[in-house]
Scaffold this active site. Structure first.
Site, PDB file in Angstrom:
ATOM      1  N   HIS A  71       0.698  -1.443   0.197  1.00  0.00           N
ATOM      2  CA  HIS A  71       0.087   0.437   0.092  1.00  0.00           C
ATOM      3  C   HIS A  71       0.616   1.187  -0.219  1.00  0.00           C
ATOM      4  O   HIS A  71       0.889   2.251  -0.677  1.00  0.00           O
ATOM      5  CB  HIS A  71      -0.933   0.054   1.210  1.00  0.00           C
ATOM      6  CG  HIS A  71      -1.789  -0.812   0.972  1.00  0.00           C
ATOM      7  ND1 HIS A  71      -3.378  -0.398   1.255  1.00  0.00           N
ATOM      8  CD2 HIS A  71      -2.154  -1.685   1.227  1.00  0.00           C
ATOM      9  CE1 HIS A  71      -4.163  -1.222   0.673  1.00  0.00           C
ATOM     10  NE2 HIS A  71      -3.564  -2.539   1.020  1.00  0.00           N
ATOM     11  N   ASP A  72       2.214   1.245   0.742  1.00  0.00           N
ATOM     12  CA  ASP A  72       2.919   2.479   1.006  1.00  0.00           C
ATOM     13  C   ASP A  72       3.521   2.357  -0.805  1.00  0.00           C
ATOM     14  O   ASP A  72       4.059   3.843  -1.471  1.00  0.00           O
ATOM     15  CB  ASP A  72       4.351   2.351   1.757  1.00  0.00           C
ATOM     16  CG  ASP A  72       5.074   3.276   1.851  1.00  0.00           C
ATOM     17  OD1 ASP A  72       4.804   4.228   2.129  1.00  0.00           O
ATOM     18  OD2 ASP A  72       6.171   2.912   1.767  1.00  0.00           O
ATOM     19  N   ASP A 179       1.075 -11.045 -10.704  1.00  0.00           N
ATOM     20  CA  ASP A 179       0.215 -12.831  -9.945  1.00  0.00           C
ATOM     21  C   ASP A 179       0.616 -13.048  -8.998  1.00  0.00           C
ATOM     22  O   ASP A 179       0.138 -13.317  -8.149  1.00  0.00           O
ATOM     23  CB  ASP A 179       0.320 -13.883 -11.143  1.00  0.00           C
ATOM     24  CG  ASP A 179      -0.419 -13.967 -12.815  1.00  0.00           C
ATOM     25  OD1 ASP A 179      -1.791 -13.124 -12.383  1.00  0.00           O
ATOM     26  OD2 ASP A 179      -0.112 -14.535 -13.271  1.00  0.00           O
ATOM     27  N   THR A 193      -3.126 -23.233   4.654  1.00  0.00           N
ATOM     28  CA  THR A 193      -1.787 -22.661   4.977  1.00  0.00           C
ATOM     29  C   THR A 193      -1.397 -21.953   5.542  1.00  0.00           C
ATOM     30  O   THR A 193      -0.231 -21.408   5.220  1.00  0.00           O
ATOM     31  CB  THR A 193      -0.804 -23.725   3.713  1.00  0.00           C
ATOM     32  OG1 THR A 193      -0.880 -22.842   2.130  1.00  0.00           O
ATOM     33  CG2 THR A 193      -1.176 -25.441   3.128  1.00  0.00           C
TER      34      THR A 193
END
Length: 322
Positions: A71-72, A179, A193
């Protein structure tokens, strides 16, 4: 997370020659590094592990640090003056950036991590606590942030693939990197997991034809679902399944770019050797119990990996520490 293994003998000889020419520095605490400037980082790593990352565990704070790094940095733009750079502005200017819709839900993360990270950002430390993760690059010497990032620069889970690919391209990433740059939702796992850095998520996003995850307790982002089914990215997504080396190498390369977006790396020092070597991921991924190849919505024509089935039907527990 993707790599070529040709010319092995030449690469091995080159590595030996490089090691012979590389000077090592022993720091006051006994740690060894390639650059004396990195000696100051070892106490910082110890502080982070003890006071933020639950004593070197792959738990909620490790997941959150990775999400915060994304996000930064992703607000960077090659083609306009909007956005920002990878500089920690989301922490220093959190009162501004937390108002952005795409940053909803990370206020708890900044509240917990700002006191620890305000002196230096070492998010690769948390990732290295997860078995199977790569040892991420850490470039020391980023200048402090001087302004908040701009709004509408962080891709959202509800965005369509065209919008997602366009935003990543403007930040300097191609479809193959989209991806592998994944993020997490606090307390909510994306696969079954949660304590390992493996390729299970690439399998489980393809299970059934619903956008919502079919596994109780698991979160599926709509953006993951549409990217995994789009013709431009579906085969890249499928190729990650049970290919730990491909995933790890691709992720490490993408994160190396992400963490220095907009920065002059020539003015920085590579202190990657202060990051501990992560434990290896043991074993192969499996279909969750009660699922099989019949539950896969395959969007790529390439041969699907051969996978084993697991035990009883799972209910995924929250990420530890949440």
């Amino acid at each position: 997370m993707a790599f070529v293994r040709s010319v092995i003998i030449s690469l091995a000889l080159a590595a030996v020659s490089y090691a012979a020419l590389t000077k090592r520095v022993t720091c006051p605490g006994g740690h060894v590094t390639a650059n004396r400037a990195c000696c100051a980082m070892f106490p910082v790593v110890q502080n982070l592990q003890e006071n933020l990352f639950d004593g070197s565990e792959c738990r909620e704070e490790a997941h959150s640090a990775l999400r915060l790094a994304f996000h930064d940095a992703i607000g960077f733009s090659l083609n306009s003056n909007q956005g920002g750079v990878a500089d920690g502005s989301i922490l220093l200017f959190n009162t501004t950036e937390l108002q952005f819709h795409a940053n909803a839900g990370i206020d708890d993360i900044t509240a917990r991590q700002f006191p620890v990270f305000q002196t230096i950002g070492l998010r690769p430390v948390g990732t290295a606590n997860c078995p199977g993760a790569p040892r991420l690059q850490f470039m020391f010497g980023r200048p402090p942030p001087i302004a908040p990032s701009s709004d509408h620069t962080v891709p959202e889970p509800s965005d369509d693939v065209d919008t997602i690919l366009a935003r990543f391209a403007d930040a300097g990433f191609d479809a193959s990197e989209v991806d592998v740059i994944d993020v997490t939702i606090p307390g909510t796992p994306f696969d079954s997991t949660v304590g390992a850095f493996d390729t299970q998520v690439f399998l489980e996003v393809l299970l059934t034809s619903e956008v919502l995850s079919p596994i109780a307790g698991e979160m599926r982002l709509q953006s993951d679902f549409v990217v995994s089914h789009d013709s431009r990215t579906a085969c890249l997504w499928q190729a990650m399944i049970n290919n730990q080396q491909l995933m790890v190498t691709s992720f490490a390369a993408a994160m190396a770019k992400l963490q220095v977006l907009g920065q002059d790396v020539n003015k920085m020092v590579d202190c990657s050797d202060v990051i501990q070597q992560p434990a290896l991921f043991a074993g192969l991924i499996k279909f969750p119990a009660s699922f099989s190849m019949a539950n896969v919505e395959q969007a790529c024509a390439s041969t699907f990996p051969q996978l084993q089935n697991a035990g009883p039907a799972p209910t995924v527990a929250p990420v530890l520490g949440s």
